[in-house]
Design a protein around this motif. Structure first.
Motif, PDB file in Angstrom:
ATOM      1  N   ALA A 102      -5.060  -7.152   6.290  1.00 10.58           N
ATOM      2  CA  ALA A 102      -4.281  -6.503   5.230  1.00 10.58           C
ATOM      3  C   ALA A 102      -5.213  -5.783   4.254  1.00 10.58           C
ATOM      4  CB  ALA A 102      -3.423  -7.530   4.493  1.00 10.58           C
ATOM      5  N   GLY A 103      -6.352  -6.386   3.965  1.00 12.74           N
ATOM      6  CA  GLY A 103      -7.322  -5.745   3.076  1.00 12.74           C
ATOM      7  C   GLY A 103      -7.864  -4.457   3.672  1.00 12.74           C
ATOM      8  N   LEU A 104      -8.134  -4.466   4.991  1.00  8.44           N
ATOM      9  CA  LEU A 104      -8.639  -3.254   5.642  1.00  8.44           C
ATOM     10  C   LEU A 104      -7.578  -2.156   5.643  1.00  8.44           C
ATOM     11  CD1 LEU A 104     -10.656  -4.695   8.657  1.00  8.44           C
ATOM     12  CD2 LEU A 104     -11.527  -3.838   6.476  1.00  8.44           C
ATOM     13  N   ILE A 105      -6.323  -2.543   5.842  1.00 15.17           N
ATOM     14  CA  ILE A 105      -5.244  -1.546   5.800  1.00 15.17           C
ATOM     15  C   ILE A 105      -5.183  -0.910   4.414  1.00 15.17           C
ATOM     16  CG2 ILE A 105      -2.732  -1.262   5.824  1.00 15.17           C
ATOM     17  CD1 ILE A 105      -2.734  -3.421   8.087  1.00 15.17           C
ATOM     18  N   LEU A 106      -5.282  -1.720   3.381  1.00  7.05           N
ATOM     19  CA  LEU A 106      -5.255  -1.200   2.013  1.00  7.05           C
ATOM     20  C   LEU A 106      -6.427  -0.251   1.767  1.00  7.05           C
ATOM     21  CD1 LEU A 106      -3.833  -1.444  -0.778  1.00  7.05           C
ATOM     22  CD2 LEU A 106      -5.431  -3.280  -1.289  1.00  7.05           C
ATOM     23  N   LEU A 107      -7.609  -0.623   2.248  1.00  4.65           N
ATOM     24  CA  LEU A 107      -8.800   0.196   2.027  1.00  4.65           C
ATOM     25  C   LEU A 107      -8.811   1.465   2.859  1.00  4.65           C
ATOM     26  CD1 LEU A 107     -11.504  -2.602   1.852  1.00  4.65           C
ATOM     27  CD2 LEU A 107     -10.681  -1.166  -0.033  1.00  4.65           C
ATOM     28  N   SER A 108      -8.079   1.475   3.965  1.00  5.64           N
ATOM     29  CA  SER A 108      -8.116   2.645   4.850  1.00  5.64           C
ATOM     30  C   SER A 108      -7.686   3.923   4.122  1.00  5.64           C
ATOM     31  CB  SER A 108      -7.262   2.404   6.087  1.00  5.64           C
ATOM     32  OG  SER A 108      -5.888   2.362   5.754  1.00  5.64           O
ATOM     33  N   GLU A 151      -5.990 -10.027  -5.179  1.00  4.92           N
ATOM     34  CA  GLU A 151      -4.753  -9.791  -5.939  1.00  4.92           C
ATOM     35  C   GLU A 151      -4.154  -8.425  -5.581  1.00  4.92           C
ATOM     36  OE1 GLU A 151      -1.599 -10.539  -8.541  1.00  4.92           O
ATOM     37  OE2 GLU A 151      -3.039 -11.866  -7.564  1.00  4.92           O
ATOM     38  N   GLU A 152      -4.999  -7.402  -5.412  1.00  8.99           N
ATOM     39  CA  GLU A 152      -4.515  -6.081  -4.986  1.00  8.99           C
ATOM     40  C   GLU A 152      -3.823  -6.180  -3.624  1.00  8.99           C
ATOM     41  OE1 GLU A 152      -7.265  -2.712  -5.058  1.00  8.99           O
ATOM     42  OE2 GLU A 152      -8.474  -3.840  -6.497  1.00  8.99           O
ATOM     43  N   VAL A 153      -4.436  -6.914  -2.706  1.00 10.81           N
ATOM     44  CA  VAL A 153      -3.867  -7.079  -1.361  1.00 10.81           C
ATOM     45  C   VAL A 153      -2.535  -7.817  -1.443  1.00 10.81           C
ATOM     46  CG1 VAL A 153      -4.207  -8.178   0.894  1.00 10.81           C
ATOM     47  CG2 VAL A 153      -6.112  -6.971  -0.212  1.00 10.81           C
ATOM     48  N   ARG A 154      -2.482  -8.863  -2.260  1.00 12.53           N
ATOM     49  CA  ARG A 154      -1.236  -9.626  -2.411  1.00 12.53           C
ATOM     50  C   ARG A 154      -0.113  -8.738  -2.932  1.00 12.53           C
ATOM     51  NH1 ARG A 154       1.771 -11.660  -6.007  1.00 12.53           N
ATOM     52  NH2 ARG A 154       0.427 -11.205  -7.772  1.00 12.53           N
ATOM     53  N   LYS A 155      -0.408  -7.938  -3.953  1.00 15.05           N
ATOM     54  CA  LYS A 155       0.600  -7.045  -4.523  1.00 15.05           C
ATOM     55  C   LYS A 155       1.058  -5.997  -3.508  1.00 15.05           C
ATOM     56  CE  LYS A 155      -0.671  -7.474  -9.387  1.00 15.05           C
ATOM     57  NZ  LYS A 155      -1.306  -6.805 -10.531  1.00 15.05           N
ATOM     58  N   ALA A 156       0.118  -5.456  -2.741  1.00 13.84           N
ATOM     59  CA  ALA A 156       0.481  -4.461  -1.728  1.00 13.84           C
ATOM     60  C   ALA A 156       1.357  -5.086  -0.644  1.00 13.84           C
ATOM     61  CB  ALA A 156      -0.776  -3.861  -1.112  1.00 13.84           C
ATOM     62  N   ARG A 157       1.044  -6.312  -0.248  1.00 14.43           N
ATOM     63  CA  ARG A 157       1.848  -6.995   0.763  1.00 14.43           C
ATOM     64  C   ARG A 157       3.258  -7.240   0.241  1.00 14.43           C
ATOM     65  NH1 ARG A 157      -0.729 -11.818   1.939  1.00 14.43           N
ATOM     66  NH2 ARG A 157      -2.083 -10.751   3.391  1.00 14.43           N
TER      67      ARG A 157
END
Length: 168
Positions: A102-108, A151-157
């Motif tokens: 999920a973190g990699l998807i956010l960073l992509s 926290e950024e990843v959690r919010k995006a999910r």
């Protein structure tokens, strides 16, 4: 200096330089995970390299503990205990990998066409080795507190889960 858990984002205009940096990053003190994100000139994202220090340890460790506990019930208990312990350890590993994905998807979204990014999850007592790695390979380093990034990843999910699928 006390240890600090960071997510390092090292941007590269050259994918080959990013892959060389990835090989060196696997030897950084305190490394937990590392991955390369590449975006082709036509916008297709790829994760050609990834490394997790200690991958498989929870699964094997859970199996060993379960097997030892199961020995109290005899050979069949040891087998069943090993299987149950390995399943529990594997579930923990799967959660860890899901969060990393999920973190990699956010960073992509931050990787521009024709560029690459090295993502490093690390516990640092000294920023020097990572700073030197970025400098040696011509990358631009951004350091984020791992807690803030999680926290950024959690919010995006959560936002993705609340968004209805297309066509509904």
């Amino acid at each position: 200096m006390s240890d600090r858990h960071h997510v390092l984002l090292i941007g590269f205009t050259d994918a080959a330089a990013c892959r060389l940096a990835y090989e060196d990053a696997k030897h950084l003190p305190g490394l937990r995970q590392a991955a390369v994100l590449e975006r082709s000139a036509d916008g297709i994202i790829d994760v050609p390299e990834s490394h997790t220090r200690g991958a498989g340890v929870p699964t094997v460790g859970g199996g060993m503990v379960g097997g030892l506990v199961g020995l109290l019930a005899g050979p069949i208990g040891a087998l069943l205990g090993f299987a149950a312990g390995a399943a529990i350890g594997n579930a923990a590993e799967q959660n860890w990998e899901r969060d990393g994905g999920a973190g990699l998807i956010l960073l992509s979204a931050q990787v521009q066409d024709g560029t690459a990014m090295l993502v490093v999850d690390i516990t640092e007592s000294d920023p020097g080795p990572a700073d030197q790695l970025a400098a040696d390979h011509g990358g631009h380093l951004e350091r984020r507190a791992a807690e803030d990034f999680a926290e950024e990843v959690r919010k995006a999910r959560e936002a993705a889960e609340q968004t209805p699928p297309e066509g509904e």
